[in-house]
Scaffold this active site. Structure first.
Site, PDB file in Angstrom:
ATOM      1  N   TYR A  63      -8.232  -3.632 -11.730  1.00  0.00           N
ATOM      2  CA  TYR A  63      -7.894  -2.727 -10.679  1.00  0.00           C
ATOM      3  C   TYR A  63      -7.148  -2.222 -11.673  1.00  0.00           C
ATOM      4  O   TYR A  63      -6.358  -0.388 -11.638  1.00  0.00           O
ATOM      5  CB  TYR A  63      -7.862  -2.394  -9.142  1.00  0.00           C
ATOM      6  CG  TYR A  63      -9.127  -3.122  -8.520  1.00  0.00           C
ATOM      7  CD1 TYR A  63      -9.485  -1.843  -7.756  1.00  0.00           C
ATOM      8  CD2 TYR A  63      -9.570  -3.996  -7.718  1.00  0.00           C
ATOM      9  CE1 TYR A  63     -10.147  -1.795  -6.530  1.00  0.00           C
ATOM     10  CE2 TYR A  63     -10.824  -4.087  -7.182  1.00  0.00           C
ATOM     11  CZ  TYR A  63     -10.693  -3.158  -6.706  1.00  0.00           C
ATOM     12  OH  TYR A  63     -11.805  -3.351  -5.727  1.00  0.00           O
TER      13      TYR A  63
ATOM     14  N   CYS B  16      -1.161   2.023  -3.032  1.00  0.00           N
ATOM     15  CA  CYS B  16      -2.455   2.480  -3.183  1.00  0.00           C
ATOM     16  C   CYS B  16      -1.819   4.326  -2.826  1.00  0.00           C
ATOM     17  O   CYS B  16      -2.115   5.221  -3.716  1.00  0.00           O
ATOM     18  CB  CYS B  16      -2.747   2.540  -1.641  1.00  0.00           C
ATOM     19  SG  CYS B  16      -3.936   0.816  -1.496  1.00  0.00           S
TER      20      CYS B  16
ATOM     21  N   GLU C  65      -6.880   1.418 -13.700  1.00  0.00           N
ATOM     22  CA  GLU C  65      -6.625   2.793 -13.202  1.00  0.00           C
ATOM     23  C   GLU C  65      -5.211   3.588 -13.819  1.00  0.00           C
ATOM     24  O   GLU C  65      -4.802   4.354 -13.554  1.00  0.00           O
ATOM     25  CB  GLU C  65      -5.616   2.627 -11.326  1.00  0.00           C
ATOM     26  CG  GLU C  65      -7.129   2.431 -10.938  1.00  0.00           C
ATOM     27  CD  GLU C  65      -6.770   1.979  -9.071  1.00  0.00           C
ATOM     28  OE1 GLU C  65      -7.690   2.372  -8.437  1.00  0.00           O
ATOM     29  OE2 GLU C  65      -5.665   1.801  -8.556  1.00  0.00           O
TER      30      GLU C  65
ATOM     31  N   HIS D  74     -27.852  20.672  -2.424  1.00  0.00           N
ATOM     32  CA  HIS D  74     -27.704  20.853  -3.795  1.00  0.00           C
ATOM     33  C   HIS D  74     -26.544  22.114  -3.264  1.00  0.00           C
ATOM     34  O   HIS D  74     -26.774  22.846  -2.661  1.00  0.00           O
ATOM     35  CB  HIS D  74     -29.421  21.448  -3.922  1.00  0.00           C
ATOM     36  CG  HIS D  74     -29.470  22.151  -4.990  1.00  0.00           C
ATOM     37  ND1 HIS D  74     -29.458  21.197  -5.912  1.00  0.00           N
ATOM     38  CD2 HIS D  74     -29.792  23.108  -5.248  1.00  0.00           C
ATOM     39  CE1 HIS D  74     -29.985  21.858  -7.224  1.00  0.00           C
ATOM     40  NE2 HIS D  74     -30.114  23.494  -7.322  1.00  0.00           N
TER      41      HIS D  74
ATOM     42  N   LYS E 114       0.476   4.955  -6.426  1.00  0.00           N
ATOM     43  CA  LYS E 114      -0.466   5.226  -7.312  1.00  0.00           C
ATOM     44  C   LYS E 114      -1.141   6.889  -7.176  1.00  0.00           C
ATOM     45  O   LYS E 114      -2.035   7.437  -7.840  1.00  0.00           O
ATOM     46  CB  LYS E 114      -1.426   4.268  -6.583  1.00  0.00           C
ATOM     47  CG  LYS E 114      -2.443   3.164  -7.434  1.00  0.00           C
ATOM     48  CD  LYS E 114      -3.701   4.076  -7.888  1.00  0.00           C
ATOM     49  CE  LYS E 114      -4.670   4.013  -6.511  1.00  0.00           C
ATOM     50  NZ  LYS E 114      -5.335   3.018  -6.049  1.00  0.00           N
TER      51      LYS E 114
ATOM     52  N   CYS F  57       0.868  -1.130   0.161  1.00  0.00           N
ATOM     53  CA  CYS F  57      -0.342   0.079   0.175  1.00  0.00           C
ATOM     54  C   CYS F  57       0.872   0.980   0.555  1.00  0.00           C
ATOM     55  O   CYS F  57       0.510   2.320  -0.883  1.00  0.00           O
ATOM     56  CB  CYS F  57      -0.899  -0.140   1.202  1.00  0.00           C
ATOM     57  SG  CYS F  57      -1.949   1.580   1.232  1.00  0.00           S
TER      58      CYS F  57
ATOM     59  N   GLU G 184     -26.426  14.198  -4.728  1.00  0.00           N
ATOM     60  CA  GLU G 184     -27.680  14.359  -4.571  1.00  0.00           C
ATOM     61  C   GLU G 184     -28.742  13.737  -5.024  1.00  0.00           C
ATOM     62  O   GLU G 184     -29.469  13.188  -5.270  1.00  0.00           O
ATOM     63  CB  GLU G 184     -28.440  16.077  -4.532  1.00  0.00           C
ATOM     64  CG  GLU G 184     -28.197  16.546  -6.005  1.00  0.00           C
ATOM     65  CD  GLU G 184     -28.386  17.748  -6.140  1.00  0.00           C
ATOM     66  OE1 GLU G 184     -29.910  18.602  -5.792  1.00  0.00           O
ATOM     67  OE2 GLU G 184     -28.002  19.190  -6.494  1.00  0.00           O
TER      68      GLU G 184
HETATM   69  P1  NDP Z   1      -7.142  -8.468 -10.454  1.00  0.00           P
HETATM   70  O1  NDP Z   1      -7.435  -9.885  -9.935  1.00  0.00           O
HETATM   71  O2  NDP Z   1      -8.079  -7.262 -10.449  1.00  0.00           O
HETATM   72  O3  NDP Z   1      -7.571  -8.136 -12.137  1.00  0.00           O
HETATM   73  C1  NDP Z   1      -6.025  -9.223 -13.016  1.00  0.00           C
HETATM   74  C2  NDP Z   1      -6.814  -8.665 -14.397  1.00  0.00           C
HETATM   75  O4  NDP Z   1      -5.598  -9.152 -15.550  1.00  0.00           O
HETATM   76  C3  NDP Z   1      -8.075  -9.507 -14.793  1.00  0.00           C
HETATM   77  O5  NDP Z   1      -8.221  -8.076 -15.574  1.00  0.00           O
HETATM   78  C4  NDP Z   1      -7.754 -10.878 -15.117  1.00  0.00           C
HETATM   79  O6  NDP Z   1      -8.766 -10.973 -16.659  1.00  0.00           O
HETATM   80  C5  NDP Z   1      -6.534 -10.272 -16.316  1.00  0.00           C
HETATM   81  N1  NDP Z   1      -5.406 -11.967 -16.459  1.00  0.00           N
HETATM   82  C6  NDP Z   1      -5.395 -12.788 -15.567  1.00  0.00           C
HETATM   83  N2  NDP Z   1      -4.404 -13.489 -15.778  1.00  0.00           N
HETATM   84  C7  NDP Z   1      -4.457 -12.890 -17.073  1.00  0.00           C
HETATM   85  C8  NDP Z   1      -3.681 -13.790 -18.496  1.00  0.00           C
HETATM   86  N3  NDP Z   1      -3.103 -15.071 -17.946  1.00  0.00           N
HETATM   87  N4  NDP Z   1      -3.491 -13.406 -19.644  1.00  0.00           N
HETATM   88  C9  NDP Z   1      -3.910 -11.945 -19.816  1.00  0.00           C
HETATM   89  N5  NDP Z   1      -5.038 -11.714 -18.541  1.00  0.00           N
HETATM   90  C10 NDP Z   1      -5.164 -12.064 -16.945  1.00  0.00           C
HETATM   91  O7  NDP Z   1      -5.557  -7.718 -10.136  1.00  0.00           O
HETATM   92  P2  NDP Z   1      -5.351  -6.582 -10.459  1.00  0.00           P
HETATM   93  O8  NDP Z   1      -4.076  -6.127 -10.583  1.00  0.00           O
HETATM   94  O9  NDP Z   1      -5.741  -5.474 -11.169  1.00  0.00           O
HETATM   95  O10 NDP Z   1      -5.245  -6.061  -8.591  1.00  0.00           O
HETATM   96  C11 NDP Z   1      -4.693  -6.607  -7.457  1.00  0.00           C
HETATM   97  C12 NDP Z   1      -5.302  -6.082  -6.453  1.00  0.00           C
HETATM   98  O11 NDP Z   1      -5.524  -5.579  -5.773  1.00  0.00           O
HETATM   99  C13 NDP Z   1      -7.771  -6.374  -6.877  1.00  0.00           C
HETATM  100  O12 NDP Z   1      -8.134  -7.462  -7.137  1.00  0.00           O
HETATM  101  C14 NDP Z   1      -7.418  -5.704  -5.368  1.00  0.00           C
HETATM  102  O13 NDP Z   1      -8.380  -6.168  -4.808  1.00  0.00           O
HETATM  103  C15 NDP Z   1      -6.146  -5.064  -5.267  1.00  0.00           C
HETATM  104  N6  NDP Z   1      -6.151  -3.673  -5.674  1.00  0.00           N
HETATM  105  C16 NDP Z   1      -6.955  -2.286  -5.348  1.00  0.00           C
HETATM  106  C17 NDP Z   1      -7.131  -1.019  -5.799  1.00  0.00           C
HETATM  107  C18 NDP Z   1      -8.455  -0.394  -5.374  1.00  0.00           C
HETATM  108  O14 NDP Z   1      -8.750  -0.680  -4.354  1.00  0.00           O
HETATM  109  N7  NDP Z   1      -8.777   1.192  -6.155  1.00  0.00           N
HETATM  110  C19 NDP Z   1      -6.313  -0.779  -7.262  1.00  0.00           C
HETATM  111  C20 NDP Z   1      -5.330  -1.439  -7.602  1.00  0.00           C
HETATM  112  C21 NDP Z   1      -5.143  -2.963  -6.489  1.00  0.00           C
HETATM  113  P3  NDP Z   1      -9.778 -11.640 -16.248  1.00  0.00           P
HETATM  114  O15 NDP Z   1     -11.445 -10.511 -15.748  1.00  0.00           O
HETATM  115  O16 NDP Z   1     -10.545 -12.021 -17.188  1.00  0.00           O
HETATM  116  O17 NDP Z   1      -9.538 -12.669 -15.443  1.00  0.00           O
END
Ligand code: NDP
Length: 453
Positions: free
Chosen positions: A177, A47, A181, A436, A50, A42, A441
């Site tokens: 995410y 976080c 982002e 408002h 970022k 984080c 709202e």
């Molecule tokens: P996520 O699990 O959210 O997303 C991973 C992405 O990669 C998905 O779109 C997935 O596709 C894709 N993917 C997975 N494997 C492959 C592959 N072999 N080839 C191509 N695409 C692939 O992980 P993130 O890394 O984005 O984030 C990890 C975690 O960190 C999040 O789940 C969240 O909990 C936390 N986080 C929270 C934030 C916030 O609160 N604002 C900000 C950043 C992170 P598919 O959908 O098809 O599985």
């Protein structure tokens, strides 16, 4: 048996530091080992940096809007090196705060890797062994690449904060995410961003209407989004020094940089967990019960290492519940219901509860939804749209889900999250007077359902 400590924590991120500090404040003898920097994902590579990059990237819009509001100013150039220096100085400061939180509360720290020797013994990287009545695993997670040819040429979110210079073009792979982002952040900072996502729509699992709007807005702002597309292989393009990417849509394109945001895996490798009977799941996560206890009673685990809900505030809550259970004599299960969360895309998504799709699969619902151009952006001549949506149970009138797509949605959903967590009904929202003129709202002025399900 006399132990060296009442609690030994492995991992100095949000969850581990909180549990160590609170246990020590309650009188426990606590130690913590961290092999990298204090603050964890984080603070050091997630976080916090970022969000600072989100702020940096949003000034382009601010300057443009200011002109529309009568200010005689012109956009300048973005100084990445200057910003990066300030960013890392801030992270150094925060790491210092985390270290102080531990030392100030009498937690003994070891700046090295630790692994488990048995159910009550930790072995540090220098070979010393320490015993503890309880051991807490809070080692976090790490980005994973998908295992394709040439993937070493790509970076992950860990490296994006350390780039020597901003690339001219960047391919971001993934639709979660982190991918979304950073697509917005880098686009805002002037990088030409292409995003490949293998599925039919980004942000799988979130409300369909919210995902659709964010995807549309991202594209309007300049992100070149390719759905149903993945990387096949990558190689160095000697002519340009960039990366040649072959993809499933038949394209072969060169990008200055490629970033994988294809998920994260728990940091459990090499900790000696399975040797002492700690059960791991398919993704390497520590299997725990609702009290965060592993299959070895003296060993608990919290945060991303358990791969439950991978969010900092959840790791902190889990850490507090662990301390209350073990040292407070008050068994407290983790509560992962109705967690509000924000995705810092541009525009942001703020969400709590069930998506329309998940709710309608569960029970009969009403959907209240409005989409509009916010006053500030409309005045500035921008086409941005905001979305406010409530999913309501037809049976008991409770708001099952609230979804906001708008600038500042993260701030709004924290407040709406309280009402939803309290079990507010649609009528509770309705009898709340609107503030408002604001965007939020709309959340209390939607009178007629747009559909039922
Ligand atoms: P996520 O699990 O959210 O997303 C991973 C992405 O990669 C998905 O779109 C997935 O596709 C894709 N993917 C997975 N494997 C492959 C592959 N072999 N080839 C191509 N695409 C692939 O992980 P993130 O890394 O984005 O984030 C990890 C975690 O960190 C999040 O789940 C969240 O909990 C936390 N986080 C929270 C934030 C916030 O609160 N604002 C900000 C950043 C992170 P598919 O959908 O098809 O599985």
């Amino acid at each position: 048996m006399a132990f060296d400590y009442d609690l030994f924590v492995i991992g100095g991120g949000s969850g581990g530091v909180r549990a160590a500090r609170v246990a020590a404040q309650g009188g426990a003898r606590v130690a913590l080992a961290e092999e990298d920097r204090y603050g964890g994902t984080c603070v050091i590579r997630g976080c916090v940096p970022k969000k600072l990059m989100v702020y940096a990237s949003e000034f382009v819009d601010t300057v443009e809007d200011a002109r529309a509001f009568g200010w005689d100013i012109a956009p300048g150039a973005f100084d990445w090196a200057g910003f990066r220096t300030r960013l890392h100085a801030e992270l150094d400061r925060l790491e210092g705060v985390y270290r102080k939180l531990l030392s100030g509360n009498g937690v003994e720290t070891f700046d090295m890797r630790a692994k488990l020797a048995d159910a009550h013994t930790v072995e540090l990287a220098d070979g010393t062994r320490k015993s503890a009545r309880h051991i807490l695993l809070a080692a976090g997670g790490w980005p994973v690449k998908p295992g394709i040819k040439g993937e070493d040429l790509a970076i992950t979110s860990n490296e994006v904060f350390h780039l020597d210079h901003l690339p001219e073009s960047m391919l971001i792979v993934g639709g979660g995410y982190i991918a979304c982002e950073f697509a917005c952040i880098l686009n805002g900072l002037g990088v030409k961003v292409t995003q490949y996502y293998r599925g039919a729509q980004i942000l799988r699992g979130f409300d369909d209407e919210a995902r659709g709007l964010v995807a549309e807005e991202m594209q309007q702002r300049g992100v070149e989004l390719h759905l149903g597309t993945n990387v096949l292989e990558m190689s160095r393009d000697d002519a340009s020094g960039g990366v040649l990417v072959k993809s499933t849509n038949g394209d072969e394109r060169v990008f200055d940089k490629v970033m994988f945001a294809t998920g994260r895996a728990p940091n459990t490798a090499g900790l000696g967990l399975e040797d002492i009977g700690v059960e791991l799941g398919r993704n390497g996560e520590v299997m725990v019960d609702t009290y965060s206890q592993s299959t070895v009673p003296s060993i608990h685990a919290i945060g991303d290492v358990t791969d439950r809900v991978n969010l900092t505030p959840v790791a902190i809550r889990d850490g507090m519940a662990f301390v209350e259970t073990i040292f407070g004599g008050n068994p407290t299960p983790v509560d992962h219901a109705l967690i509000p969360t924000a995705i810092f895309t541009q525009p942001e998504i703020g969400t709590v509860g069930l998506s329309e799709e998940a709710a309608s699969a569960q029970e009969p619902i009403e959907v209240y939804c409005t989409s509009f151009k916010p006053m500030q952006q409309a005045f500035a001549g921008r086409g941005d749209r905001a979305l406010m949506k409530l999913i309501v149970s037809r049976e008991n009138r409770k708001v099952l889900g609230c979804h906001i797509v708008a600038p500042g949605a993260g701030e709004m959903i924290q407040m709406a999250g309280i009402a939803v967590k309290m079990g507010a009904t649609k009528e509770d929202f309705d009898r709340t007077v609107a503030v408002h003129p604001t965007m939020s709202e709309e959340i209390v002025t939607m009178k007629v359902p747009v559909r039922t399900g």
